[in-house]
Design a protein around this motif. Structure first.
Motif, PDB file in Angstrom:
ATOM      1  N   SER A 229       0.919  -1.303   0.076  1.00 53.77           N
ATOM      2  CA  SER A 229      -0.011   0.297  -0.383  1.00 53.77           C
ATOM      3  C   SER A 229       0.907   1.544   0.232  1.00 53.77           C
ATOM      4  O   SER A 229       2.089   1.506   0.498  1.00 53.77           O
ATOM      5  CB  SER A 229      -0.987  -0.140   1.173  1.00 53.77           C
ATOM      6  OG  SER A 229       0.087   0.174   2.065  1.00 53.77           O
ATOM      7  N   THR A 231       1.165   3.487   2.157  1.00 52.60           N
ATOM      8  CA  THR A 231       1.564   3.790   3.907  1.00 52.60           C
ATOM      9  C   THR A 231       2.102   3.285   3.914  1.00 52.60           C
ATOM     10  O   THR A 231       3.563   3.487   4.482  1.00 52.60           O
ATOM     11  CB  THR A 231      -0.245   3.857   4.122  1.00 52.60           C
ATOM     12  OG1 THR A 231      -0.147   2.582   4.313  1.00 52.60           O
ATOM     13  CG2 THR A 231      -0.975   4.684   4.701  1.00 52.60           C
ATOM     14  N   GLU A 232       2.574   2.464   3.338  1.00 54.18           N
ATOM     15  CA  GLU A 232       3.198   1.080   3.412  1.00 54.18           C
ATOM     16  C   GLU A 232       4.431   1.638   2.846  1.00 54.18           C
ATOM     17  O   GLU A 232       6.127   1.125   3.582  1.00 54.18           O
ATOM     18  CB  GLU A 232       3.460  -0.612   3.186  1.00 54.18           C
ATOM     19  CG  GLU A 232       2.598  -1.341   4.187  1.00 54.18           C
ATOM     20  CD  GLU A 232       3.002  -1.434   6.123  1.00 54.18           C
ATOM     21  OE1 GLU A 232       4.387  -1.455   5.692  1.00 54.18           O
ATOM     22  OE2 GLU A 232       1.409  -0.548   6.315  1.00 54.18           O
ATOM     23  N   MET A 234       4.737   4.888   1.657  1.00 55.56           N
ATOM     24  CA  MET A 234       6.033   5.535   3.016  1.00 55.56           C
ATOM     25  C   MET A 234       6.438   5.354   3.973  1.00 55.56           C
ATOM     26  O   MET A 234       8.156   6.082   4.047  1.00 55.56           O
ATOM     27  CB  MET A 234       4.924   7.211   2.999  1.00 55.56           C
ATOM     28  CG  MET A 234       3.670   7.426   2.165  1.00 55.56           C
ATOM     29  SD  MET A 234       2.734   8.651   2.697  1.00 55.56           S
ATOM     30  CE  MET A 234       1.660   7.995   3.700  1.00 55.56           C
ATOM     31  N   LYS A 235       6.150   4.732   4.847  1.00 53.00           N
ATOM     32  CA  LYS A 235       7.351   4.148   5.603  1.00 53.00           C
ATOM     33  C   LYS A 235       8.649   3.744   4.977  1.00 53.00           C
ATOM     34  O   LYS A 235      10.047   4.046   5.493  1.00 53.00           O
ATOM     35  CB  LYS A 235       6.511   2.727   6.744  1.00 53.00           C
ATOM     36  CG  LYS A 235       5.181   3.731   7.225  1.00 53.00           C
ATOM     37  CD  LYS A 235       4.898   2.297   8.232  1.00 53.00           C
ATOM     38  CE  LYS A 235       3.268   2.561   8.539  1.00 53.00           C
ATOM     39  NZ  LYS A 235       2.655   1.718   9.103  1.00 53.00           N
ATOM     40  N   MET A 276       1.204   9.529  -3.871  1.00 47.71           N
ATOM     41  CA  MET A 276       1.277  10.282  -2.787  1.00 47.71           C
ATOM     42  C   MET A 276      -0.291  10.518  -2.251  1.00 47.71           C
ATOM     43  O   MET A 276      -0.936  11.345  -1.669  1.00 47.71           O
ATOM     44  CB  MET A 276       2.283  10.120  -1.968  1.00 47.71           C
ATOM     45  CG  MET A 276       3.330   9.341  -1.599  1.00 47.71           C
ATOM     46  SD  MET A 276       4.913  10.019  -0.463  1.00 47.71           S
ATOM     47  CE  MET A 276       5.848   9.823  -2.100  1.00 47.71           C
ATOM     48  N   GLU A 279      -3.915   9.913  -2.073  1.00 45.19           N
ATOM     49  CA  GLU A 279      -3.631   8.963  -1.491  1.00 45.19           C
ATOM     50  C   GLU A 279      -4.139   9.643   0.207  1.00 45.19           C
ATOM     51  O   GLU A 279      -4.685   9.418   1.133  1.00 45.19           O
ATOM     52  CB  GLU A 279      -2.363   8.269  -0.394  1.00 45.19           C
ATOM     53  CG  GLU A 279      -2.830   7.388   0.624  1.00 45.19           C
ATOM     54  CD  GLU A 279      -3.659   5.738   0.591  1.00 45.19           C
ATOM     55  OE1 GLU A 279      -4.186   5.616   1.022  1.00 45.19           O
ATOM     56  OE2 GLU A 279      -4.239   5.684  -0.816  1.00 45.19           O
ATOM     57  N   LEU A 283      -6.762   9.333   3.628  1.00 44.44           N
ATOM     58  CA  LEU A 283      -5.910   9.440   4.989  1.00 44.44           C
ATOM     59  C   LEU A 283      -7.324  10.002   5.419  1.00 44.44           C
ATOM     60  O   LEU A 283      -7.366  10.468   7.091  1.00 44.44           O
ATOM     61  CB  LEU A 283      -4.678  10.219   5.031  1.00 44.44           C
ATOM     62  CG  LEU A 283      -3.696   8.834   4.559  1.00 44.44           C
ATOM     63  CD1 LEU A 283      -2.297   9.449   3.859  1.00 44.44           C
ATOM     64  CD2 LEU A 283      -3.510   7.206   4.684  1.00 44.44           C
ATOM     65  N   GLN A 288      -6.160   9.598   9.927  1.00 46.26           N
ATOM     66  CA  GLN A 288      -4.615   8.888   9.935  1.00 46.26           C
ATOM     67  C   GLN A 288      -4.093  10.064  10.294  1.00 46.26           C
ATOM     68  O   GLN A 288      -3.153   9.952   9.164  1.00 46.26           O
ATOM     69  CB  GLN A 288      -4.994   8.249   9.258  1.00 46.26           C
ATOM     70  CG  GLN A 288      -5.548   6.512   9.472  1.00 46.26           C
ATOM     71  CD  GLN A 288      -5.281   5.387   7.927  1.00 46.26           C
ATOM     72  OE1 GLN A 288      -3.911   5.664   7.593  1.00 46.26           O
ATOM     73  NE2 GLN A 288      -6.502   4.573   7.396  1.00 46.26           N
ATOM     74  N   ASP A 291       0.075   9.170   9.281  1.00 48.84           N
ATOM     75  CA  ASP A 291       0.436   8.501   8.400  1.00 48.84           C
ATOM     76  C   ASP A 291       0.480   9.809   7.209  1.00 48.84           C
ATOM     77  O   ASP A 291       0.885  10.412   6.834  1.00 48.84           O
ATOM     78  CB  ASP A 291      -0.648   7.445   7.550  1.00 48.84           C
ATOM     79  CG  ASP A 291      -0.305   6.151   7.510  1.00 48.84           C
ATOM     80  OD1 ASP A 291       0.799   5.859   8.305  1.00 48.84           O
ATOM     81  OD2 ASP A 291      -1.500   5.577   8.046  1.00 48.84           O
ATOM     82  N   ARG A 294       3.582  11.501   8.286  1.00 52.57           N
ATOM     83  CA  ARG A 294       4.574  10.499   7.394  1.00 52.57           C
ATOM     84  C   ARG A 294       4.704  11.573   5.974  1.00 52.57           C
ATOM     85  O   ARG A 294       5.543  12.172   5.120  1.00 52.57           O
ATOM     86  CB  ARG A 294       4.526   9.549   7.760  1.00 52.57           C
ATOM     87  CG  ARG A 294       5.684   8.641   6.857  1.00 52.57           C
ATOM     88  CD  ARG A 294       5.535   7.109   6.822  1.00 52.57           C
ATOM     89  NE  ARG A 294       5.885   7.338   8.209  1.00 52.57           N
ATOM     90  CZ  ARG A 294       4.641   6.320   9.491  1.00 52.57           C
ATOM     91  NH1 ARG A 294       3.639   6.326   8.680  1.00 52.57           N
ATOM     92  NH2 ARG A 294       5.226   6.102  10.923  1.00 52.57           N
ATOM     93  N   MET A 295       3.342  11.868   4.936  1.00 54.04           N
ATOM     94  CA  MET A 295       3.147  12.481   3.740  1.00 54.04           C
ATOM     95  C   MET A 295       4.009  13.138   4.284  1.00 54.04           C
ATOM     96  O   MET A 295       4.290  13.450   2.633  1.00 54.04           O
ATOM     97  CB  MET A 295       1.669  11.940   3.860  1.00 54.04           C
ATOM     98  CG  MET A 295       1.579  12.330   1.986  1.00 54.04           C
ATOM     99  SD  MET A 295       0.176  12.101   1.671  1.00 54.04           S
ATOM    100  CE  MET A 295      -0.723  10.526   1.278  1.00 54.04           C
TER     101      MET A 295
END
Length: 782
Positions: A229, A231-232, A234-235, A276, A279, A283, A288, A291, A294-295
């Motif tokens: 995904s 979000t994953e 981005m991590k 991103m 997305e 979010l 979220q 996330d 992080r974005m």
């Protein structure tokens, strides 16, 4: 000389140092012979010692070259990690040995090398630098020749090791660091060996390293996104960026940081920014926060990466605000209307939403998204601006705002409810927080002059009816408005408080005077009057004449006589529509045994209260209501509309709503066209409030306020235009309109047609004129 793999005692070191010193200072050799041997042109100014130094320097150079031939031969068949091990081992030994040799030939460096360099000779270095030059020319350069497979042999080995580490394998980072340090050390400036030159490092390592980084992360990011995904991803990207920055600290040169981070940001973030950004809405909807944070951190690394997020955030907040208000409106419209609640429900439906529900719905959205901006977006000014634009939009244009002026009116009513005695918030801190929340919404109100008019009207009502919860709270609110809009905005509000203080002293003096000059039997009415300045208080003179009953007329005349003796030349206008009284129902009549009347003069204002016998009902009325009810004392228990109209002097449009209210509350009964006192009146309350606001009066009040606002705006627009033209002397039409809007937007949003009308008015009044030959230019006329 001693081989590099053998030790050296202190004695041997000193012996060698002495030999080199003696050799450099010897002059026994024939200058011509030495010149021929070294191939150096003869010079009458050069001594034998100088020639001996040149000879020694030449032999040192040959020694380094001979040693490096052997080193190069052993490295010929090595590659990858074995090559790195060999290279770093030999580099350590070589640079260590070169350091010792450099110290052995200190005298050579200090005298002969220095003299040669001062005379401008090229390719002459101190011994240690000479060793590095020889390493570069006779080992490094040969080692870096591209093999058949392509790529520099040493650099390729380093890049393979770094790729292993990126793939999660454990490597010997010291190998990489030492090779890279050697690249940096080999960057020699021919003109100044003391200055670092990174050309070797950049050519041999940095350029191919950044290219390899691009290829590695391009492939990895595509594969990872296909299987995971956003979000994953981005991590993962956040982790990779952290790893690369750590890599710089671990074994790369500091100058590589900017290029490496920039490359990683391009490959990991910029190339996938659109995915991103798409997305982002999900979010937001799912709240979220981690996330979103992080974005934000990832996209803030690239130019304009946050712009689409700010636009989407603005639309999201705007929609949330509009939906929140719509829910509040829907809840008010759907409120139950059973029994006694029918009237209240109808009123709610009429106004669509009550002030508290409305303001709470606005604040809930602002608070939630303001916290999100602070936490997820680190208080980024771009997101703050987006939040402000969205709030300004949904605060001023929503389903509850049937007109642009509705939002400031509802906010003023909300502030009024906070500052009344009936407010449930008993703690000062609670009231202060609620007032701060009010100012949060006020910040986004476009028509601040409308709020000022309504707030001023409601403050006047609180003061003259003594329903203000706290002077401290009132002062706090005025202070907040002053901070937001300036002294002029609140000057009239502050003068209203000054008038109230003066009236306390004045009423005490009047009461003391009456006690001195009249018997208690003559002072049956407890009376207070507020004398209010016409320019400060938003109270209009009554449109209808009122015939006061004899019970009240004496007290009124006494007060006027007392006031005129104190202030000659002033005019008092009694505002009976703002007065309040208390009357007691006594059998078939209404008694005024004792009354407290508060009247306003100068644009006065009057309030009357009658104290009654404790076993009967006490009616809290307006002066108009009291005058109607007191008609029954002298005319019996039944009166016609004509009789009441004649007795009070009030017109039908004023009388009929009051009588309808009496019928609704069963104080009077209508029988055969006659109004009769309800002698069987019953109520759960001993003190019965009859002076409830009439809906038609409230609507008329709002209309009157807006009428005054429109008049004030015309004057303010004219004053602004004159001020601009006075300073500019001449100005084009469009520039004048733009500057006028800019100066007025803090108070309200002026419409261009309204500004044009006021320009025409000023032209007619000869404050301005059009320049000859151009209808688009205006000139100020002093």
């Amino acid at each position: 000389m001693t081989r590099l793999n053998e030790g050296m005692s202190y004695k041997k070191y000193m012996d060698l140092y002495t030999v080199s010193y003696n050799y450099c200072t010897s002059s026994r050799m024939n200058s011509g012979g030495i010149n021929e041997t070294l191939g150096v042109s003869g010079s009458a100014g050069r001594s034998g010692a100088n020639l001996m130094g040149a000879d020694l320097y030449k032999h040192l150079k040959e020694y380094f070259i001979e040693h490096l031939k052997g080193v190069r031969a052993e490295a010929a068949d090595l590659s990858d990690e074995p090559l790195l091990r060999y290279y770093t081992r030999e580099w350590d030994r070589y640079t260590t040995g070169a350091s010792y040799v450099n110290r052995l030939f200190t005298y050579l460096n200090r005298h002969w090398v220095k003299r040669e360099k001062d005379e401008g000779r090229k390719n002459v270095y101190v011994v240690y630098i000479l060793a590095l030059v020889m390493w570069k020319e006779h080992f490094y350069t040969a080692l870096q020749q591209p093999p058949a497979s392509g790529g520099n042999k040493l650099t390729a080995a380093v890049l393979k090791l770094i790729e292993k580490q990126r793939n999660g394998e454990t490597i010997e980072t010291d190998l990489v660091k030492k090779v890279i340090d050697s690249f940096v050390a080999l960057g020699l400036d021919e003109n100044d060996t003391n200055r670092q030159n990174l050309d070797v490092y950049r050519q041999a390592f940095e350029s191919p390293f950044l290219s390899a980084t691009d290829s590695f992360y391009s492939a990895e990011s595509e594969q990872y996104l296909a299987a995971n995904s956003v979000t994953e991803y981005m991590k993962k990207s956040e982790s990779r960026l952290g790893e690369e920055e750590s890599r710089v600290d671990l074994y790369l040169h500091a100058s590589t940081r900017k290029g490496l981070v920039s490359k990683c940001e391009e490959v990991l973030v910029k190339n996938h920014a659109e995915i991103m950004q798409e997305e982002f809405q999900r979010l937001l909807d799912q709240e979220q926060e981690p996330d979103l944070h992080r974005m934000y951190l990832l996209l803030s690394r690239i130019p304009n990466g946050l712009d689409p997020l700010r636009e989407r955030f603005e639309q999201h907040v705007k929609k949330a605000g509009l939906d929140s208000v719509e829910r509040a409106v829907g809840a008010a419209a759907a409120a139950p209307a059973d029994g006694d609640a029918k009237g209240a429900a109808a009123e709610k439906k009429e106004s669509a939403v009550e002030p508290k529900a409305y303001v709470d719905s606005l604040l809930a959205v602002h608070k939630k998204n303001s916290e999100l901006v602070g936490k997820a977006f680190r208080g980024d000014q771009g997101f703050v601006a987006s939040l402000d634009r969205a709030c300004r939009e949904y605060v001023n244009r929503n389903k509850a705002c049937s007109s642009p002026n509705k939002s400031p009116e509802l906010l003023a009513k909300y502030a009024d409810s906070l500052l009344r005695k009936s407010n449930k918030a008993s703690e000062d801190a609670d009231i202060e927080q609620a007032l701060s929340d009010t100012m949060t919404v006020f910040k986004y109100i476009e028509d601040k002059d409308v709020f000022q008019k309504f707030y001023s009207k409601m403050l006047a009502n609180r003061l003259i009816k003594d329903t203000s919860a706290s002077e401290d709270a009132e002062s706090s609110m005025i202070g907040k408005l002053k901070d937001a809009c300036g002294f002029e905005y609140t000057s009239k509000l502050q003068r209203m408080f000054q008038d109230m203080q003066l009236n306390r002293d004045f009423n005490a003096g009047f009461k003391e005077k009456m006690q001195q000059t009249h018997d208690e039997s003559e002072l049956s009415i407890d009376f207070q009057c507020l004398v209010l300045g016409t320019s400060s208080w938003p109270l209009a003179a009554p449109t209808a004449k009122l015939n006061l009953p004899a019970e009240l007329l004496k007290t009124k005349d006494r007060f006027e006589h007392y006031y005129m003796n104190k202030h000659s030349g002033r005019k008092l206008t009694w505002l009976w529509q703002h007065s309040r009284n208390e009357c007691v129902e006594s059998g078939s009549s209404l008694s005024q045994a004792s009354a407290l009347a508060r009247a306003c003069c100068s644009r006065p204002h009057r309030r009357l209260r009658t104290l009654y016998t404790p076993q009967k009902y006490f009616f809290v009325t307006s002066t108009h209501q009291a005058c109607i009810l007191l008609q029954f004392n002298s005319s019996g228990d039944s009166l016609s509309l004509k009789d009441i109209e004649t007795g009070t002097g009030l017109p039908d449009e004023t009388l009929k709503p009051i009588l309808a209210n009496f019928l609704k509350q069963r104080v009077l009964e209508l029988k055969d066209g006659m109004y009769e006192l309800n002698l069987g009146f019953k109520s759960k309350k001993i003190r019965v409030p009859l002076n409830v606001p009439i809906k038609a009066e409230q609507k008329q009040e709002s209309a009157d306020v807006m009428k005054h606002v429109d008049e004030d705006r015309k004057i303010l627009i004219q004053a602004t235009i004159v001020r601009i033209m006075k300073s500019r002397k001449t100005l084009k039409h469009q520039q004048l309109i733009a500057e006028t809007i800019d100066q007025l937007k803090a108070r309200f949003q002026p419409r261009v047609p309204d500004i044009k009308k006021q320009i025409d008015v000023l032209l007619d009044k000869e404050y301005l004129e059009r320049e000859e030959g151009s209808r688009d230019n205006y000139r100020y006329l002093a």
